[in-house]
Design a protein around this motif. Structure first.
Motif, PDB file in Angstrom:
ATOM      1  N   LEU A  28       0.827  -1.205   0.000  1.00  8.48           N
ATOM      2  CA  LEU A  28       0.000   0.000   0.000  1.00  8.48           C
ATOM      3  C   LEU A  28       0.862   1.256   0.000  1.00  8.48           C
ATOM      4  CD1 LEU A  28      -2.705  -0.957   2.647  1.00  8.48           C
ATOM      5  CD2 LEU A  28      -2.493  -1.646   0.272  1.00  8.48           C
ATOM      6  N   LYS A  29       0.214   2.373  -0.296  1.00 12.40           N
ATOM      7  CA  LYS A  29       0.931   3.642  -0.353  1.00 12.40           C
ATOM      8  C   LYS A  29       1.451   4.075   1.014  1.00 12.40           C
ATOM      9  CE  LYS A  29      -1.473   5.413  -4.369  1.00 12.40           C
ATOM     10  NZ  LYS A  29      -2.523   6.359  -4.779  1.00 12.40           N
ATOM     11  N   ASN A  30       0.937   3.466   2.091  1.00 15.31           N
ATOM     12  CA  ASN A  30       1.489   3.793   3.405  1.00 15.31           C
ATOM     13  C   ASN A  30       2.525   2.759   3.847  1.00 15.31           C
ATOM     14  OD1 ASN A  30      -0.205   1.708   3.906  1.00 15.31           O
ATOM     15  ND2 ASN A  30      -1.355   2.709   5.513  1.00 15.31           N
ATOM     16  N   ILE A  90       0.852  -6.548   2.574  1.00 17.63           N
ATOM     17  CA  ILE A  90      -0.041  -7.594   3.053  1.00 17.63           C
ATOM     18  C   ILE A  90      -0.002  -8.753   2.070  1.00 17.63           C
ATOM     19  CG2 ILE A  90      -2.393  -8.143   3.734  1.00 17.63           C
ATOM     20  CD1 ILE A  90      -2.824  -5.089   4.027  1.00 17.63           C
ATOM     21  N   ASN A 126     -10.346  -2.580  -6.494  1.00 19.32           N
ATOM     22  CA  ASN A 126     -10.431  -2.890  -5.076  1.00 19.32           C
ATOM     23  C   ASN A 126     -10.136  -4.373  -4.946  1.00 19.32           C
ATOM     24  OD1 ASN A 126     -11.397  -0.294  -4.483  1.00 19.32           O
ATOM     25  ND2 ASN A 126     -13.520  -0.939  -4.712  1.00 19.32           N
ATOM     26  N   ILE A 127      -9.513  -4.752  -3.846  1.00 18.51           N
ATOM     27  CA  ILE A 127      -9.016  -6.117  -3.733  1.00 18.51           C
ATOM     28  C   ILE A 127      -9.475  -6.732  -2.422  1.00 18.51           C
ATOM     29  CG2 ILE A 127      -6.878  -7.381  -3.255  1.00 18.51           C
ATOM     30  CD1 ILE A 127      -5.559  -5.571  -5.266  1.00 18.51           C
ATOM     31  N   LYS A 128      -9.839  -7.985  -2.502  1.00 19.84           N
ATOM     32  CA  LYS A 128     -10.132  -8.713  -1.266  1.00 19.84           C
ATOM     33  C   LYS A 128      -9.121  -9.827  -1.092  1.00 19.84           C
ATOM     34  CE  LYS A 128     -14.269  -9.716   1.029  1.00 19.84           C
ATOM     35  NZ  LYS A 128     -15.698  -9.988   1.005  1.00 19.84           N
ATOM     36  N   MET A 161      -3.508  -4.714  12.675  1.00 16.17           N
ATOM     37  CA  MET A 161      -3.888  -5.724  11.691  1.00 16.17           C
ATOM     38  C   MET A 161      -3.907  -7.136  12.282  1.00 16.17           C
ATOM     39  SD  MET A 161      -4.303  -4.133   8.800  1.00 16.17           S
ATOM     40  CE  MET A 161      -4.138  -5.457   7.625  1.00 16.17           C
ATOM     41  N   VAL A 206      -9.125  -9.059   4.351  1.00 13.87           N
ATOM     42  CA  VAL A 206      -9.228  -7.603   4.208  1.00 13.87           C
ATOM     43  C   VAL A 206      -9.763  -7.215   2.836  1.00 13.87           C
ATOM     44  CG1 VAL A 206      -7.425  -6.969   5.835  1.00 13.87           C
ATOM     45  CG2 VAL A 206      -6.808  -7.423   3.473  1.00 13.87           C
ATOM     46  N   PHE A 207     -10.406  -6.054   2.833  1.00 17.87           N
ATOM     47  CA  PHE A 207     -10.834  -5.396   1.596  1.00 17.87           C
ATOM     48  C   PHE A 207      -9.955  -4.164   1.471  1.00 17.87           C
ATOM     49  CE2 PHE A 207     -13.221  -1.842  -0.135  1.00 17.87           C
ATOM     50  CZ  PHE A 207     -13.788  -2.351  -1.277  1.00 17.87           C
ATOM     51  N   ILE A 208      -9.220  -4.073   0.373  1.00 20.39           N
ATOM     52  CA  ILE A 208      -8.315  -2.939   0.192  1.00 20.39           C
ATOM     53  C   ILE A 208      -8.848  -2.061  -0.924  1.00 20.39           C
ATOM     54  CG2 ILE A 208      -5.963  -2.240  -0.340  1.00 20.39           C
ATOM     55  CD1 ILE A 208      -5.137  -5.096   0.535  1.00 20.39           C
ATOM     56  N   ARG A 209      -8.973  -0.775  -0.672  1.00 21.38           N
ATOM     57  CA  ARG A 209      -9.474   0.133  -1.691  1.00 21.38           C
ATOM     58  C   ARG A 209      -8.407   0.287  -2.772  1.00 21.38           C
ATOM     59  NH1 ARG A 209     -11.177   5.587  -2.895  1.00 21.38           N
ATOM     60  NH2 ARG A 209     -13.436   5.574  -3.162  1.00 21.38           N
ATOM     61  N   VAL A 214      -5.503   3.003  -2.923  1.00 23.80           N
ATOM     62  CA  VAL A 214      -4.385   3.106  -1.991  1.00 23.80           C
ATOM     63  C   VAL A 214      -3.287   2.075  -2.264  1.00 23.80           C
ATOM     64  CG1 VAL A 214      -5.842   4.048  -0.175  1.00 23.80           C
ATOM     65  CG2 VAL A 214      -5.401   1.611  -0.227  1.00 23.80           C
ATOM     66  N   ARG A 253      -0.101   0.558  -4.027  1.00 23.45           N
ATOM     67  CA  ARG A 253       1.063   0.998  -4.787  1.00 23.45           C
ATOM     68  C   ARG A 253       1.524  -0.110  -5.735  1.00 23.45           C
ATOM     69  NH1 ARG A 253       5.298   2.518  -1.011  1.00 23.45           N
ATOM     70  NH2 ARG A 253       4.477   4.627  -0.868  1.00 23.45           N
TER      71      ARG A 253
END
Lengths: 100, 164
Positions: A19-21, A25, A37-39, A54, A60-63, A66, A68
């Motif tokens: 992720l961008k932060n 994962i 979007n990813i699950k 976490m 998880v569902f990732i928007r 976000v 990278r």
């Protein structure tokens, strides 16, 4: 829509989403939609100590906005097919541009 | 012209809003419908950990959502982690605009409220002060970094905004 279709072919493979932060994962790709979007299922967080929130999550569902990078298993990617599909889509796009 | 006041009865045919029992929500879309809706559907009424773009971690029950991942969360708490401490703040109902969502994690009920041993619960005030200090430090560091980077002609990915 090409990448949407591409990611659909990767469902049930192990991927790592960065992720961008900077959280990475790792988990089994369960589904993807048109915004990418990813699950992910059965997740494990790389460097878990840094991200304690976490630790009690299993899926998880990732928007999509976000994300990278997505690290893919090389064996699951058919690059030749992907190249062909890209050319076909580009050809279609230019044909449509000519028509209008 | 008709002049109406608030005491007039409602026009015929239009019924006053009655509280109707909400039918139980049953997942109907097959998982092969690759839409945001289908992905969020099976998270409905589950206890989730929602990570927001400003670094907040919200834990609550997902009650409603739409295709942009706008969310309604019920009975939320905000959990703040700082150094080796954490604190929970009850927050009630949360409506989150989709663009601010980083990720939703379904909380495994077997591991519910599991917090790594390294972290200890502390008072809200204490955690809050520490967090504020940490945020200021980070901001200062980030500012210095982006200043140097700008001198070389680079622009940061998320200027000044901390996403944790």
């Amino acid at each position: 829509m090409l990448f949407f279709s591409f990611f659909k072919t990767l469902v049930d493979h192990e991927v790592t989403v960065e992720l961008k932060n900077d959280i990475s994962i790792r988990g089994t790709l369960k589904s993807v939609d048109q915004f990418l979007n990813i699950k992910l299922d059965d997740i494990s967080v790389v460097d878990e100590v840094k991200y304690p929130h976490m630790s009690s999550c299993k899926n998880v569902f990732i928007r999509g906005s976000v994300v990278r990078y997505i690290h893919l298993p090389a064996a699951a990617v058919d690059t030749a097919l992907l190249e062909d599909a890209t050319r076909r889509e580009a050809a279609q796009a230019s044909a449509r541009a000519k028509q209008s | 012209m008709e002049s109406l006041s608030i005491h007039d009865p409602p026009p015929a045919g239009e019924q006053p809003v009655k509280h109707q029992p909400v039918p139980p929500m049953v997942p109907q879309l097959p998982p092969q419908m690759f839409t945001t809706a289908a992905q969020l559907l099976d998270l409905t009424d589950k206890k989730l950990m929602v990570s927001l773009r400003d670094g907040k971690k919200i834990i609550g029950v997902l009650r409603s959502w739409d295709q942009f991942a706008n969310l309604v969360l019920q009975d939320t708490i905000e959990r703040i982690f700082v150094q080796n401490l954490y604190a929970d703040i009850p927050r009630g109902i949360y409506i989150v605009r989709g663009e601010n969502v980083l990720l939703l994690g379904e909380i495994d009920l077997d591991k519910d409220d599991y917090i790594p041993e390294a972290f200890q619960e502390a008072s809200v005030d204490r955690v809050f002060t520490l967090q504020k200090k940490e945020a200021e430090d980070r901001k200062r560091k980030e500012k210095a970094r982006s200043k140097k980077l700008r001198a070389y002609g680079f622009e940061g990915e998320h200027m000044g905004e901390a996403i944790i």
